[in-house]
Write a protein that holds these residues in place. Structure first.
Motif, PDB file in Angstrom:
ATOM      1  N   TYR A   1      -4.217  -7.344  -2.932  1.00 35.24           N
ATOM      2  CA  TYR A   1      -4.909  -6.121  -2.554  1.00 35.24           C
ATOM      3  C   TYR A   1      -3.971  -4.934  -2.736  1.00 35.24           C
ATOM      4  CZ  TYR A   1      -7.823  -2.909   0.076  1.00 35.24           C
ATOM      5  OH  TYR A   1      -8.605  -1.849   0.433  1.00 35.24           O
ATOM      6  N   PRO A   2      -4.461  -3.819  -3.283  1.00 33.69           N
ATOM      7  CA  PRO A   2      -5.833  -3.431  -3.580  1.00 33.69           C
ATOM      8  C   PRO A   2      -6.486  -4.275  -4.690  1.00 33.69           C
ATOM      9  CG  PRO A   2      -4.381  -1.513  -3.546  1.00 33.69           C
ATOM     10  CD  PRO A   2      -3.509  -2.717  -3.576  1.00 33.69           C
ATOM     11  N   ASN A   3      -7.810  -4.430  -4.583  1.00 37.28           N
ATOM     12  CA  ASN A   3      -8.604  -5.162  -5.561  1.00 37.28           C
ATOM     13  C   ASN A   3      -9.898  -4.377  -5.773  1.00 37.28           C
ATOM     14  OD1 ASN A   3     -10.280  -6.918  -6.993  1.00 37.28           O
ATOM     15  ND2 ASN A   3      -9.570  -8.730  -5.907  1.00 37.28           N
ATOM     16  N   SER A   4     -10.046  -3.779  -6.946  1.00 37.47           N
ATOM     17  CA  SER A   4     -11.180  -2.893  -7.216  1.00 37.47           C
ATOM     18  C   SER A   4     -12.516  -3.612  -7.194  1.00 37.47           C
ATOM     19  CB  SER A   4     -10.990  -2.213  -8.581  1.00 37.47           C
ATOM     20  OG  SER A   4     -10.962  -3.190  -9.621  1.00 37.47           O
ATOM     21  N   ALA A   5     -12.501  -4.937  -7.377  1.00 42.73           N
ATOM     22  CA  ALA A   5     -13.753  -5.703  -7.446  1.00 42.73           C
ATOM     23  C   ALA A   5     -14.215  -6.213  -6.085  1.00 42.73           C
ATOM     24  CB  ALA A   5     -13.590  -6.882  -8.405  1.00 42.73           C
ATOM     25  N   LEU A   6     -13.420  -5.999  -5.051  1.00 41.92           N
ATOM     26  CA  LEU A   6     -13.755  -6.514  -3.728  1.00 41.92           C
ATOM     27  C   LEU A   6     -14.808  -5.620  -3.084  1.00 41.92           C
ATOM     28  CD1 LEU A   6     -12.699  -8.987  -2.183  1.00 41.92           C
ATOM     29  CD2 LEU A   6     -11.152  -7.466  -0.961  1.00 41.92           C
ATOM     30  N   ALA A   7     -15.987  -6.199  -2.831  1.00 39.99           N
ATOM     31  CA  ALA A   7     -17.104  -5.433  -2.284  1.00 39.99           C
ATOM     32  C   ALA A   7     -16.848  -5.039  -0.833  1.00 39.99           C
ATOM     33  CB  ALA A   7     -18.396  -6.240  -2.399  1.00 39.99           C
ATOM     34  N   GLY A   8     -17.527  -3.981  -0.402  1.00 38.17           N
ATOM     35  CA  GLY A   8     -17.306  -3.446   0.938  1.00 38.17           C
ATOM     36  C   GLY A   8     -17.807  -4.327   2.060  1.00 38.17           C
ATOM     37  N   ASN A   9     -18.741  -5.266   1.749  1.00 37.21           N
ATOM     38  CA  ASN A   9     -19.285  -6.115   2.811  1.00 37.21           C
ATOM     39  C   ASN A   9     -18.445  -7.362   3.059  1.00 37.21           C
ATOM     40  OD1 ASN A   9     -19.943  -7.350   0.349  1.00 37.21           O
ATOM     41  ND2 ASN A   9     -21.779  -8.303   1.174  1.00 37.21           N
ATOM     42  N   MET A  10     -17.280  -7.458   2.415  1.00 32.66           N
ATOM     43  CA  MET A  10     -16.422  -8.624   2.592  1.00 32.66           C
ATOM     44  C   MET A  10     -15.536  -8.459   3.824  1.00 32.66           C
ATOM     45  SD  MET A  10     -17.441 -10.479   0.183  1.00 32.66           S
ATOM     46  CE  MET A  10     -18.324 -10.345  -1.374  1.00 32.66           C
ATOM     47  N   ASN A  11     -15.390  -9.531   4.555  1.00 33.84           N
ATOM     48  CA  ASN A  11     -14.502  -9.555   5.705  1.00 33.84           C
ATOM     49  C   ASN A  11     -13.118  -9.979   5.228  1.00 33.84           C
ATOM     50  OD1 ASN A  11     -13.277 -10.054   8.262  1.00 33.84           O
ATOM     51  ND2 ASN A  11     -15.317 -10.315   9.135  1.00 33.84           N
ATOM     52  N   THR A  12     -12.082  -9.256   5.602  1.00 35.98           N
ATOM     53  CA  THR A  12     -10.740  -9.531   5.069  1.00 35.98           C
ATOM     54  C   THR A  12      -9.712  -9.679   6.189  1.00 35.98           C
ATOM     55  OG1 THR A  12     -10.296  -7.153   4.837  1.00 35.98           O
ATOM     56  CG2 THR A  12     -11.209  -8.294   2.920  1.00 35.98           C
ATOM     57  N   ARG A  13      -8.699 -10.497   5.890  1.00 34.77           N
ATOM     58  CA  ARG A  13      -7.549 -10.658   6.789  1.00 34.77           C
ATOM     59  C   ARG A  13      -6.272 -10.609   5.945  1.00 34.77           C
ATOM     60  NH1 ARG A  13      -8.824 -16.213  10.140  1.00 34.77           N
ATOM     61  NH2 ARG A  13     -11.031 -15.889  10.549  1.00 34.77           N
ATOM     62  N   VAL A  14      -5.343  -9.771   6.296  1.00 37.51           N
ATOM     63  CA  VAL A  14      -4.052  -9.724   5.595  1.00 37.51           C
ATOM     64  C   VAL A  14      -3.203 -10.912   6.046  1.00 37.51           C
ATOM     65  CG1 VAL A  14      -1.921  -8.428   5.243  1.00 37.51           C
ATOM     66  CG2 VAL A  14      -4.117  -7.226   5.355  1.00 37.51           C
ATOM     67  N   ILE A  15      -2.654 -11.665   5.075  1.00 38.89           N
ATOM     68  CA  ILE A  15      -1.848 -12.844   5.422  1.00 38.89           C
ATOM     69  C   ILE A  15      -0.409 -12.733   4.927  1.00 38.89           C
ATOM     70  CG2 ILE A  15      -3.794 -14.443   5.555  1.00 38.89           C
ATOM     71  CD1 ILE A  15      -3.149 -15.316   2.695  1.00 38.89           C
ATOM     72  N   ASN A  16      -0.140 -11.760   4.046  1.00 35.88           N
ATOM     73  CA  ASN A  16       1.225 -11.642   3.523  1.00 35.88           C
ATOM     74  C   ASN A  16       1.404 -10.259   2.912  1.00 35.88           C
ATOM     75  OD1 ASN A  16       3.811 -12.510   2.842  1.00 35.88           O
ATOM     76  ND2 ASN A  16       3.190 -13.262   0.835  1.00 35.88           N
ATOM     77  N   GLU A  17       2.647  -9.814   2.860  1.00 28.32           N
ATOM     78  CA  GLU A  17       2.968  -8.540   2.205  1.00 28.32           C
ATOM     79  C   GLU A  17       4.110  -8.791   1.231  1.00 28.32           C
ATOM     80  OE1 GLU A  17       2.721  -4.382   4.092  1.00 28.32           O
ATOM     81  OE2 GLU A  17       4.858  -4.883   4.203  1.00 28.32           O
ATOM     82  N   PHE A  18       4.052  -8.141   0.088  1.00 34.67           N
ATOM     83  CA  PHE A  18       5.085  -8.365  -0.927  1.00 34.67           C
ATOM     84  C   PHE A  18       5.299  -7.097  -1.740  1.00 34.67           C
ATOM     85  CE2 PHE A  18       1.027  -9.349  -2.881  1.00 34.67           C
ATOM     86  CZ  PHE A  18       1.129  -8.823  -4.173  1.00 34.67           C
ATOM     87  N   HIS A  19       6.361  -7.106  -2.545  1.00 34.49           N
ATOM     88  CA  HIS A  19       6.662  -5.996  -3.443  1.00 34.49           C
ATOM     89  C   HIS A  19       6.649  -6.488  -4.894  1.00 34.49           C
ATOM     90  CE1 HIS A  19       8.189  -4.186   0.293  1.00 34.49           C
ATOM     91  NE2 HIS A  19       7.976  -3.028  -0.314  1.00 34.49           N
ATOM     92  N   ASP A  20       6.231  -5.622  -5.775  1.00 34.07           N
ATOM     93  CA  ASP A  20       6.335  -5.902  -7.204  1.00 34.07           C
ATOM     94  C   ASP A  20       7.633  -5.291  -7.721  1.00 34.07           C
ATOM     95  OD1 ASP A  20       3.449  -6.941  -8.002  1.00 34.07           O
ATOM     96  OD2 ASP A  20       3.160  -5.251  -6.645  1.00 34.07           O
ATOM     97  N   VAL A  21       8.257  -5.977  -8.667  1.00 34.82           N
ATOM     98  CA  VAL A  21       9.555  -5.530  -9.183  1.00 34.82           C
ATOM     99  C   VAL A  21       9.597  -5.647 -10.698  1.00 34.82           C
ATOM    100  CG1 VAL A  21      10.815  -6.127  -7.073  1.00 34.82           C
ATOM    101  CG2 VAL A  21      10.514  -7.854  -8.869  1.00 34.82           C
ATOM    102  N   PHE A  22      10.507  -4.899 -11.279  1.00 37.87           N
ATOM    103  CA  PHE A  22      10.819  -5.043 -12.700  1.00 37.87           C
ATOM    104  C   PHE A  22      12.025  -5.963 -12.821  1.00 37.87           C
ATOM    105  CE2 PHE A  22       8.518  -1.029 -12.634  1.00 37.87           C
ATOM    106  CZ  PHE A  22       7.707  -1.133 -13.753  1.00 37.87           C
ATOM    107  N   VAL A  23      11.920  -6.986 -13.652  1.00 32.41           N
ATOM    108  CA  VAL A  23      12.990  -7.964 -13.794  1.00 32.41           C
ATOM    109  C   VAL A  23      13.355  -8.097 -15.273  1.00 32.41           C
ATOM    110  CG1 VAL A  23      11.375  -9.914 -13.923  1.00 32.41           C
ATOM    111  CG2 VAL A  23      13.709 -10.299 -13.166  1.00 32.41           C
ATOM    112  N   ALA A  24      14.661  -8.253 -15.542  1.00 30.79           N
ATOM    113  CA  ALA A  24      15.121  -8.291 -16.934  1.00 30.79           C
ATOM    114  C   ALA A  24      16.299  -9.240 -17.089  1.00 30.79           C
ATOM    115  CB  ALA A  24      15.520  -6.890 -17.390  1.00 30.79           C
ATOM    116  N   SER A  25      16.607  -9.546 -18.335  1.00 29.35           N
ATOM    117  CA  SER A  25      17.752 -10.396 -18.655  1.00 29.35           C
ATOM    118  C   SER A  25      19.042  -9.573 -18.607  1.00 29.35           C
ATOM    119  CB  SER A  25      17.562 -10.983 -20.060  1.00 29.35           C
ATOM    120  OG  SER A  25      18.793 -11.433 -20.587  1.00 29.35           O
TER     121      SER A  25
END
Length: 291
Positions: free
Chosen positions: A150-174
């Protein structure tokens, strides 16, 4: 022919017990009601189904033919009823989960293992699609719940949601291919290097493109794939700088390093989503509680 199912049910119990009185006990109706139901069925079929005598009841050849078809049908109905009951007692039934390959591999496996050990009779079906496709699966009722980024543009407003984890996106290289370790880079500077990322059908791609667009930067990736694992493999051999969730990166990979950015990227969430307008099985609720 328009014949009430209850008539066939009475016929089945008389046929397997060869007793009108025993059938009445099993069906919790009077013996006269059993006898009347058989007469109505015989009249509708225009066939004698039983040979009645003072000592015993026997099936006619026509009754034996009918029993061959009614018995498997009754058993099938019983099996269906039992599966429905088991689905609400955690002794059977099916659990349908939608999740991306990455979430399945790096997050769900231990929970699937735990659930299977606790409830071995529940059949687990996991559908692997992108988080965006999983949201559509959920809306169409093809999954009991999904685990999505999440965010997820396809997730409809009538869906019940629970957050279970938080993470970060990173750039990784050789390290060997991109000697940038220890240097802070801005997003605009990153555009000078070959960027590798998930394709446009993913929430990760949507997320990164929005970050660049907010800064009025045009992101044109060098490589777009459908697998984070493959992106990491290509980063390892120096084909480009990969944008992946931090929980995908092997902890002791000496060939790779995470780029240090001047701008801090916002974190994302992993969440469970289910359709609150549809009934949720006890198995699904139990698994979500484990998560």
């Amino acid at each position: 022919m328009d014949i009430n199912y209850e008539l066939y049910k009475v016929f089945y119990h008389v046929a397997i017990t060869l007793s009108f009185s025993e059938a009445s006990k099993q069906l919790f109706i009077s013996q006269s009601a059993v006898s009347q139901s058989i007469k109505v069925l015989e009249k509708k079929l225009n066939q004698p189904l039983f040979i009645r005598s003072t000592k015993k009841v026997q099936l006619t050849p026509e009754g034996e033919i009918l029993l061959k078809h009614i018995e498997p049908a009754m058993n099938l109905i019983k099996r269906g009823e039992n599966q429905l009951l088991e689905a609400h007692t955690l002794n059977g039934g099916q659990l349908r989960i939608g999740a991306s390959d990455t979430i399945c591999r790096y997050y769900l496996v231990p929970y699937l293992n735990q659930f299977h050990k606790e409830f071995p009779n529940i059949h687990i079906k996991v559908t692997n699609q992108t988080s965006i496709e999983c949201a559509r699966f959920l809306e169409n009722g093809q999954a009991d719940f999904i685990v999505t980024n999440y965010p997820n543009s396809a997730l409809a407003g009538n869906m019940n949601t629970r957050v279970i984890n938080e993470f970060h996106d990173v750039f990784v290289a050789s390290r060997a291919a991109f000697p940038l370790e220890g240097r802070k880079l801005g997003l605009e500077e990153l555009l000078d290097y070959p960027i590798m990322m998930l394709d446009r059908k993913s929430t990760t791609s949507e997320f990164l493109h929005q970050i660049f667009q907010k800064r009025q930067l045009d992101l044109v990736p060098e490589i777009e794939l459908s697998s984070n694992d493959l992106l990491i493999d290509l980063a390892r051999i120096g084909l480009g700088i990969a944008f992946v969730p931090d929980f995908c990166i092997p902890a002791k990979d000496r060939n790779l390093f995470i780029l240090d950015l001047k701008e801090q990227l916002p974190s994302r969430q992993m969440m469970v989503a289910y359709n609150e307008s549809l009934p949720v099985s006890q198995a699904a609720r139990q698994f979500m509680d484990i998560l």
